[in-house]
Scaffold this motif. Structure first.
Motif: not given
Length: 389
Positions: A330-331, A203-204, A304-307
């Motif tokens: 949740e995520h 993901e990253r 996900f990457n930004v936050c």
């Protein structure tokens, strides 16, 4: 008993209090959301005013011309921007024929983060000051026809005090990243299974494959263009969701960037020389607070990457102890953010409504332990080895 030399004064603007006196009560390491500049930006920008459902009603104690205790407070005419959800309570009140709004809220607008709610000068009797503020809150709430008084996101110790006074206590969950002593991002990854580590790396790594680079812009570099961009991202997210409501004005971001740059930062995602996503965060030496994010382009795992991922690594580098990414979660759980209790206290003036809410809170609390157990299972963090072991 309150010192007879102290007088109670209710103020309809934070600017009626000298900033230096308010901030002296809050303390040098105060979370940004209870500092004078933050509250002034909320009010003077038009983000937290009666027209937007937040009528300032700050509760203060004075000895002569010296502020000795204070609580930020607002009359509320809706429940948006609080994140301790009581919409169902309002519906129950309506069925009972009770007008739920206005209500009196002690806390900071649009800021779902734990912070002291009773600011008391050193050397003053803390218990007496708290009692005096709550008496003033209840009296003024009744005079203005409010249904209730609510204290949102107090510290645990303050919540203990409020519960002892007879208020109904509520526990809800947020999901925080906690740093037990990581020296590197790899230390953090080592706490997960191989399968989960590979997921995070995939993901990253998506950002690089998308031609996206991430950068934290510190407060010293934030200017008017960043304020406009921050509001644009915030508004874009609100407008994308049916539940979203744009409450912060562009002027709010401009004001906080200008007034308290040391407590501000932005994460920006850049693609092809253009900022396509970003997050507005607040910071202290030990904590990072994720506030608002948004994007102008959709890319897998960009949120996900930004936050999350970028700010976790930055927090490790800065030696911060906690990263609070805000409400919801949740995520976040599956990415190693741990369930953390946040507190609130509530006093409903109608006896029937008060009994109903207290019964509901008892049932809610009974389910909380199961929710925490499930969240910890999903987080899947291995124990962090103690120093020297």
């Amino acid at each position: 008993m309150l010192d007879p030399s102290i007088r109670v004064q209710v103020l309809d603007s934070i600017t009626d209090v000298p900033a230096a006196q308010w901030d002296a009560l809050a303390g040098a390491d105060a979370p940004p959301f209870i500092r004078h500049a933050w509250l002034a930006a909320m009010e003077e920008s038009g983000s937290a005013q009666e027209e937007t459902g937040w009528a300032p009603h700050h509760l203060t104690l004075w000895r002569g011309g010296t502020l000795v205790a204070a609580s930020p407070a607002y009359f509320k005419f809706h429940s948006m921007g609080e994140y301790i959800y009581d919409f169902a309570w309002a519906q129950v009140a309506q069925r009972m024929g009770v007008a739920y709004y206005p209500k009196l809220l002690i806390g900071a607008p649009l800021s779902p983060a734990t912070a002291p709610r009773f600011l008391v000068a050193e050397g003053e009797n803390v218990s007496d000051a708290r009692h005096a503020i709550m008496e003033a809150a209840i009296e003024s709430a009744r005079e203005e026809g409010c249904s209730s008084v609510h204290v949102l996101y107090p510290t645990e110790e303050e919540a203990d005090f409020l519960e002892r006074t007879g208020m109904a206590r509520r526990l809800t969950l947020q999901f925080h990243w906690k740093n037990p002593g990581y020296q590197s991002y790899e230390d953090y990854l080592s706490r997960f299974t191989s399968k989960r580590r590979n997921q995070f790396k995939r993901e990253r790594g998506a950002a690089a494959g998308q031609g996206i680079t991430l950068r934290t812009v510190p407060g010293s570099e934030l200017g008017p263009e960043h304020a406009r961009r921050a509001h644009g991202f915030y508004a874009a997210t609100c407008e994308r969701h049916a539940w979203g409501q744009v409450q912060l004005t562009p002027d709010f971001f401009a004001r906080v960037f200008r007034a308290m740059p040391e407590a501000m930062e932005m994460v920006e995602a850049v693609r092809g020389g253009k900022v396509v996503a970003g997050a507005f965060n607040a910071v202290t030496k030990e904590r990072l607070y994720g506030r608002y994010w948004g994007c102008f382009e959709e890319h897998p795992f960009l949120h996900f990457n930004v936050c999350l991922y970028h700010s976790v690594e930055e927090s490790i580098r800065a030696g911060r102890k906690v990263f609070e990414p805000g409400a919801g979660g949740e995520h976040k759980v599956a990415r190693g953010f741990e369930p953390t209790a946040v507190h609130s206290a509530h006093l409903l003036f109608d006896p029937r409504l008060d009994r109903t809410i207290r019964d509901a809170l008892r049932r809610e609390r009974a389910h909380l332990a199961l929710a925490v157990e499930e969240a910890e299972r999903l987080a899947g963090l291995k124990p962090w080895p103690l120093e020297g072991v």
